[in-house]
Design a protein around this motif. Sequence first.
Motif, PDB file in Angstrom:
ATOM      1  N   LYS A   1       0.812  -1.221   0.000  1.00  0.00           N
ATOM      2  CA  LYS A   1       0.000   0.000   0.000  1.00  0.00           C
ATOM      3  C   LYS A   1       0.849   1.276   0.000  1.00  0.00           C
ATOM      4  CE  LYS A   1      -0.778   0.600   4.942  1.00  0.00           C
ATOM      5  NZ  LYS A   1      -1.761   0.573   6.006  1.00  0.00           N
ATOM      6  N   ARG A   2       2.137   1.159   0.267  1.00  0.00           N
ATOM      7  CA  ARG A   2       3.003   2.331   0.348  1.00  0.00           C
ATOM      8  C   ARG A   2       3.804   2.614  -0.919  1.00  0.00           C
ATOM      9  NH1 ARG A   2       2.804   5.037   5.203  1.00  0.00           N
ATOM     10  NH2 ARG A   2       2.054   3.733   6.880  1.00  0.00           N
ATOM     11  N   ALA A   3       4.101   1.592  -1.736  1.00  0.00           N
ATOM     12  CA  ALA A   3       4.947   1.813  -2.914  1.00  0.00           C
ATOM     13  C   ALA A   3       4.805   0.669  -3.913  1.00  0.00           C
ATOM     14  CB  ALA A   3       6.400   1.943  -2.489  1.00  0.00           C
ATOM     15  N   SER A   4       5.245   0.934  -5.147  1.00  0.00           N
ATOM     16  CA  SER A   4       5.292  -0.074  -6.206  1.00  0.00           C
ATOM     17  C   SER A   4       6.671  -0.035  -6.841  1.00  0.00           C
ATOM     18  CB  SER A   4       4.247   0.212  -7.285  1.00  0.00           C
ATOM     19  OG  SER A   4       2.955   0.096  -6.762  1.00  0.00           O
ATOM     20  N   TYR A   5       7.160  -1.198  -7.267  1.00  0.00           N
ATOM     21  CA  TYR A   5       8.502  -1.312  -7.831  1.00  0.00           C
ATOM     22  C   TYR A   5       8.480  -2.281  -9.001  1.00  0.00           C
ATOM     23  CZ  TYR A   5       9.292   0.013  -2.950  1.00  0.00           C
ATOM     24  OH  TYR A   5       9.229   0.609  -1.727  1.00  0.00           O
ATOM     25  N   GLN A   6       9.346  -2.055  -9.967  1.00  0.00           N
ATOM     26  CA  GLN A   6       9.627  -3.046 -11.006  1.00  0.00           C
ATOM     27  C   GLN A   6      11.104  -3.369 -10.854  1.00  0.00           C
ATOM     28  OE1 GLN A   6       8.229  -2.282 -14.906  1.00  0.00           O
ATOM     29  NE2 GLN A   6       9.144  -4.129 -15.734  1.00  0.00           N
ATOM     30  N   VAL A   7      11.413  -4.639 -10.536  1.00  0.00           N
ATOM     31  CA  VAL A   7      12.792  -5.012 -10.217  1.00  0.00           C
ATOM     32  C   VAL A   7      13.233  -6.237 -11.012  1.00  0.00           C
ATOM     33  CG1 VAL A   7      12.642  -4.073  -7.881  1.00  0.00           C
ATOM     34  CG2 VAL A   7      12.115  -6.468  -8.256  1.00  0.00           C
ATOM     35  N   PRO A   8      14.531  -6.291 -11.338  1.00  0.00           N
ATOM     36  CA  PRO A   8      15.062  -7.511 -11.952  1.00  0.00           C
ATOM     37  C   PRO A   8      15.230  -8.585 -10.882  1.00  0.00           C
ATOM     38  CG  PRO A   8      16.825  -5.936 -11.613  1.00  0.00           C
ATOM     39  CD  PRO A   8      15.548  -5.247 -11.213  1.00  0.00           C
ATOM     40  N   ILE A   9      15.152  -9.840 -11.314  1.00  0.00           N
ATOM     41  CA  ILE A   9      15.342 -10.959 -10.393  1.00  0.00           C
ATOM     42  C   ILE A   9      16.466 -11.815 -10.942  1.00  0.00           C
ATOM     43  CG2 ILE A   9      14.244 -12.976  -9.317  1.00  0.00           C
ATOM     44  CD1 ILE A   9      13.036 -10.328  -8.427  1.00  0.00           C
ATOM     45  N   PRO A  10      17.446 -12.205 -10.190  1.00  0.00           N
ATOM     46  CA  PRO A  10      17.630 -11.965  -8.751  1.00  0.00           C
ATOM     47  C   PRO A  10      18.153 -10.550  -8.482  1.00  0.00           C
ATOM     48  CG  PRO A  10      19.447 -13.277  -9.586  1.00  0.00           C
ATOM     49  CD  PRO A  10      18.496 -13.071 -10.740  1.00  0.00           C
ATOM     50  N   SER A  11      17.776 -10.016  -7.337  1.00  0.00           N
ATOM     51  CA  SER A  11      18.260  -8.711  -6.880  1.00  0.00           C
ATOM     52  C   SER A  11      17.900  -8.520  -5.412  1.00  0.00           C
ATOM     53  CB  SER A  11      17.678  -7.571  -7.724  1.00  0.00           C
ATOM     54  OG  SER A  11      16.292  -7.456  -7.532  1.00  0.00           O
TER      55      SER A  11
END
Length: 125
Positions: free
Chosen positions: A48-58
């Motif tokens: 509810k506080r933030a959204s992220y797009q991240v590579p995996i693994p990381s």
Amino acid sequence: MKTKLIIMPMLAATVSLSACASITNDANVPIAISFSDGTNGSCNLSNKRASYQVPIPSTPMIRRSDDSLKYNCETSRGDKPFGSIPSTMGGKIIASAVFIDFGITDAITDKHREYPASYVIPVPR
């Protein structure tokens, strides 16, 4: 009377040294994330506080929240795992609740919440 002179300073020291999570915890926490099959990919993470797009693994820095961290991913093989990582309550809220402000500040900021330090996203086969 002598006991009071010893106990009162000890109690004052205990109260002053105990700090609520809002003061001692950073708003963000690192989570080492990987896929169970060892592949690479990417994930959309959100609470509810933030959204992220991240590579995996990381190991992204994630904003603490009282709700689960939802993930929607895609592996390099085209698998699309989804689910959530649960948030738990840290122990510092107890000190805050007892000594400082009844846990009100921690409840507002969610800095007393914890996500696991590492999480392996299961990839269905």
